[in-house]
Design a protein around this motif. Structure first.
Motif, PDB file in Angstrom:
ATOM      1  N   PHE A 152      47.092  26.614  35.361  1.00 31.76           N
ATOM      2  CA  PHE A 152      48.419  26.534  35.992  1.00 31.76           C
ATOM      3  C   PHE A 152      48.397  27.293  37.323  1.00 31.76           C
ATOM      4  N   ASP A 153      47.795  28.470  37.298  1.00 28.36           N
ATOM      5  CA  ASP A 153      47.738  29.253  38.544  1.00 28.36           C
ATOM      6  C   ASP A 153      46.900  28.517  39.590  1.00 28.36           C
ATOM      7  N   CYS A 154      45.747  28.014  39.148  1.00 26.17           N
ATOM      8  CA  CYS A 154      44.821  27.367  40.086  1.00 26.17           C
ATOM      9  C   CYS A 154      45.369  26.024  40.588  1.00 26.17           C
ATOM     10  N   GLY A 155      46.005  25.278  39.686  1.00 23.76           N
ATOM     11  CA  GLY A 155      46.391  23.901  40.033  1.00 23.76           C
ATOM     12  C   GLY A 155      47.819  23.729  40.494  1.00 23.76           C
ATOM     13  N   ILE A 156      48.686  24.668  40.147  1.00 21.47           N
ATOM     14  CA  ILE A 156      50.103  24.496  40.482  1.00 21.47           C
ATOM     15  C   ILE A 156      50.635  25.666  41.307  1.00 21.47           C
ATOM     16  N   LEU A 157      50.528  26.863  40.750  1.00 25.18           N
ATOM     17  CA  LEU A 157      51.192  28.005  41.403  1.00 25.18           C
ATOM     18  C   LEU A 157      50.582  28.315  42.776  1.00 25.18           C
ATOM     19  N   PHE A 158      49.268  28.529  42.820  1.00 30.64           N
ATOM     20  CA  PHE A 158      48.660  28.894  44.110  1.00 30.64           C
ATOM     21  C   PHE A 158      48.778  27.773  45.154  1.00 30.64           C
ATOM     22  N   PRO A 159      48.562  26.492  44.788  1.00 27.46           N
ATOM     23  CA  PRO A 159      48.749  25.441  45.804  1.00 27.46           C
ATOM     24  C   PRO A 159      50.178  25.426  46.387  1.00 27.46           C
ATOM     25  N   ARG A 160      51.169  25.851  45.594  1.00 24.45           N
ATOM     26  CA  ARG A 160      52.544  25.865  46.133  1.00 24.45           C
ATOM     27  C   ARG A 160      52.711  27.010  47.129  1.00 24.45           C
ATOM     28  N   LEU A 161      51.983  28.091  46.926  1.00 27.30           N
ATOM     29  CA  LEU A 161      51.946  29.152  47.942  1.00 27.30           C
ATOM     30  C   LEU A 161      51.122  28.675  49.139  1.00 27.30           C
ATOM     31  N   GLY A 162      50.055  27.962  48.838  1.00 27.48           N
ATOM     32  CA  GLY A 162      49.198  27.410  49.902  1.00 27.48           C
ATOM     33  C   GLY A 162      49.970  26.465  50.815  1.00 27.48           C
ATOM     34  N   ALA A 163      51.006  25.815  50.254  1.00 26.20           N
ATOM     35  CA  ALA A 163      51.823  24.896  51.064  1.00 26.20           C
ATOM     36  C   ALA A 163      52.605  25.658  52.131  1.00 26.20           C
ATOM     37  N   ILE A 164      52.727  26.974  51.958  1.00 28.50           N
ATOM     38  CA  ILE A 164      53.339  27.812  53.003  1.00 28.50           C
ATOM     39  C   ILE A 164      52.235  28.397  53.885  1.00 28.50           C
ATOM     40  N   MET A 165      51.199  28.921  53.232  1.00 27.85           N
ATOM     41  CA  MET A 165      50.160  29.642  53.997  1.00 27.85           C
ATOM     42  C   MET A 165      49.472  28.750  55.024  1.00 27.85           C
ATOM     43  N   GLY A 166      49.011  27.583  54.592  1.00 25.62           N
ATOM     44  CA  GLY A 166      48.234  26.707  55.492  1.00 25.62           C
ATOM     45  C   GLY A 166      48.986  26.390  56.774  1.00 25.62           C
ATOM     46  N   PRO A 167      50.160  25.727  56.658  1.00 23.16           N
ATOM     47  CA  PRO A 167      50.896  25.353  57.877  1.00 23.16           C
ATOM     48  C   PRO A 167      51.369  26.560  58.694  1.00 23.16           C
ATOM     49  N   THR A 168      51.595  27.691  58.034  1.00 22.50           N
ATOM     50  CA  THR A 168      52.020  28.886  58.792  1.00 22.50           C
ATOM     51  C   THR A 168      50.853  29.402  59.628  1.00 22.50           C
ATOM     52  N   PHE A 169      49.678  29.496  59.011  1.00 24.99           N
ATOM     53  CA  PHE A 169      48.507  29.967  59.764  1.00 24.99           C
ATOM     54  C   PHE A 169      48.108  28.974  60.862  1.00 24.99           C
ATOM     55  N   LEU A 195      54.439  35.595  61.247  1.00 25.50           N
ATOM     56  CA  LEU A 195      53.813  34.404  61.835  1.00 25.50           C
ATOM     57  C   LEU A 195      54.819  33.268  61.971  1.00 25.50           C
ATOM     58  N   MET A 196      55.701  33.128  60.973  1.00 25.44           N
ATOM     59  CA  MET A 196      56.717  32.062  61.054  1.00 25.44           C
ATOM     60  C   MET A 196      57.639  32.311  62.247  1.00 25.44           C
ATOM     61  N   GLU A 197      58.022  33.572  62.445  1.00 20.25           N
ATOM     62  CA  GLU A 197      58.854  33.923  63.610  1.00 20.25           C
ATOM     63  C   GLU A 197      58.108  33.596  64.901  1.00 20.25           C
ATOM     64  N   HIS A 198      56.857  33.987  64.924  1.00 27.09           N
ATOM     65  CA  HIS A 198      56.007  33.754  66.097  1.00 27.09           C
ATOM     66  C   HIS A 198      55.908  32.244  66.368  1.00 27.09           C
ATOM     67  N   ASN A 199      55.722  31.456  65.308  1.00 34.18           N
ATOM     68  CA  ASN A 199      55.632  29.994  65.467  1.00 34.18           C
ATOM     69  C   ASN A 199      56.925  29.429  66.034  1.00 34.18           C
ATOM     70  N   LYS A 200      58.051  30.009  65.577  1.00 37.31           N
ATOM     71  CA  LYS A 200      59.364  29.544  66.039  1.00 37.31           C
ATOM     72  C   LYS A 200      59.470  29.746  67.555  1.00 37.31           C
ATOM     73  N   HIS A 201      59.115  30.946  68.011  1.00 36.41           N
ATOM     74  CA  HIS A 201      59.194  31.246  69.449  1.00 36.41           C
ATOM     75  C   HIS A 201      58.249  30.353  70.243  1.00 36.41           C
ATOM     76  N   ASN A 202      57.059  30.182  69.701  1.00 41.05           N
ATOM     77  CA  ASN A 202      56.066  29.329  70.376  1.00 41.05           C
ATOM     78  C   ASN A 202      56.561  27.905  70.538  1.00 41.05           C
TER      79      ASN A 202
END
Ligand SMILES: N[C@@H](CCC(=O)N[C@@H](CS)C(=O)NCC(=O)O)C(=O)O
Length: 228
Positions: free
Chosen positions: A103-120, A216-223
């Motif tokens: 569950f952590d590998c297949g569901i929970l972490f990928p849902r966090l990854g959905a924020i991390m990837g596009p933010t980075f 980073l999200m704030e920084h992306n907003k300004h950019n």
């Protein structure tokens, strides 16, 4: 060669391995890698870990990626009878622990990854509604597990709690948990937060991770505004 752990403290899966290493009382060498700078792509490291993620471990003639595989290997290699509670031998109990690890590998972490990837990548300026919805859906799954047992897989803490907590502690800094809707999840988070291994090996990295993503999200907003 002794075991070397490649990690960064911002990474939830790396923090899960660090918590387990602490619980087992292991004195293994830890080397920092910055996944944002793609340090894991270096030729030598890529050969050892084709997944090119942190954490991973290296023993010279053997290497292993994915935090879940790593914690199970370390438990198998270094765990004594006193650590059996973390990964019980009983077939059904072990299967239930595996369920939460997957569950952590297949569901929970990928849902966090959905924020991390596009933010980075400089794309995300705030967490989209559908991403929030999917994270809350994961919270409700956890509430379901925690309605059956005190911890996610059993009435005592297992290695699955450690892995899921590493992920969840970052997630709840970004999408807070509504205590009224998810009282058992809130209780579990509080319980895990108080554990010595999580205070020592998770708390600071988690706080830095959440702060970094928000900045980073704030920084992306300004950019993005300045490009208009
Ligand atoms: N399922 C893997 C996920 C590891 C992972 O995605 N780590 C991130 C850092 S938190 C990473 O290295 N990302 C770089 C990439 O995906 O290329 C695990 O549990 O170790």
């Amino acid at each position: 060669m002794k075991t070397v752990l490649y990690k960064t403290d911002l990474s939830p899966p790396a923090r899960a391995v660090k918590m387990l290493v602490y619980l087992l009382g292991l004195d293994i060498e830890q080397r920092d890698l910055n996944p944002v700078l793609r340090e894991q792509d270096a030729h030598e490291l890529r050969k050892k870990n084709p997944m090119r993620t942190v954490p991973f471990i290296d023993e010279g003639d053997f290497s292993l990626g994915d935090s879940h595989a790593v914690v199970l290997y370390l438990l198998d290699k270094y765990g004594g009878p006193e650590h059996e509670y973390l990964y019980p031998k009983d077939r059904r109990k072990r299967a239930t622990v595996n369920q939460i690890l997957f569950f952590d590998c297949g569901i929970l972490f990928p849902r966090l990854g959905a924020i991390m990837g596009p933010t980075f990548m400089g794309e995300m300026t705030e967490i989209p509604k559908e991403v929030v919805w999917r994270i809350k859906n994961a919270y409700s799954i956890m509430e379901g597990y925690l309605s059956q047992t005190t911890y996610l897989a059993a009435d005592t803490m297992t290695v699955a709690d450690i892995c899921a907590y590493a992920t969840a502690s970052s997630l709840v800094g970004l999408v807070p948990v509504d205590e009224k809707k998810y009282p058992k999840l809130k209780q579990w988070l509080n319980t895990m937060f108080e554990k010595e291994f999580s205070k020592k090996m998770n708390e600071q990295g988690c706080s830095d991770h959440v702060t970094y993503l928000k900045l980073l999200m704030e920084h992306n907003k300004h950019n993005q505004k300045s490009k208009l």
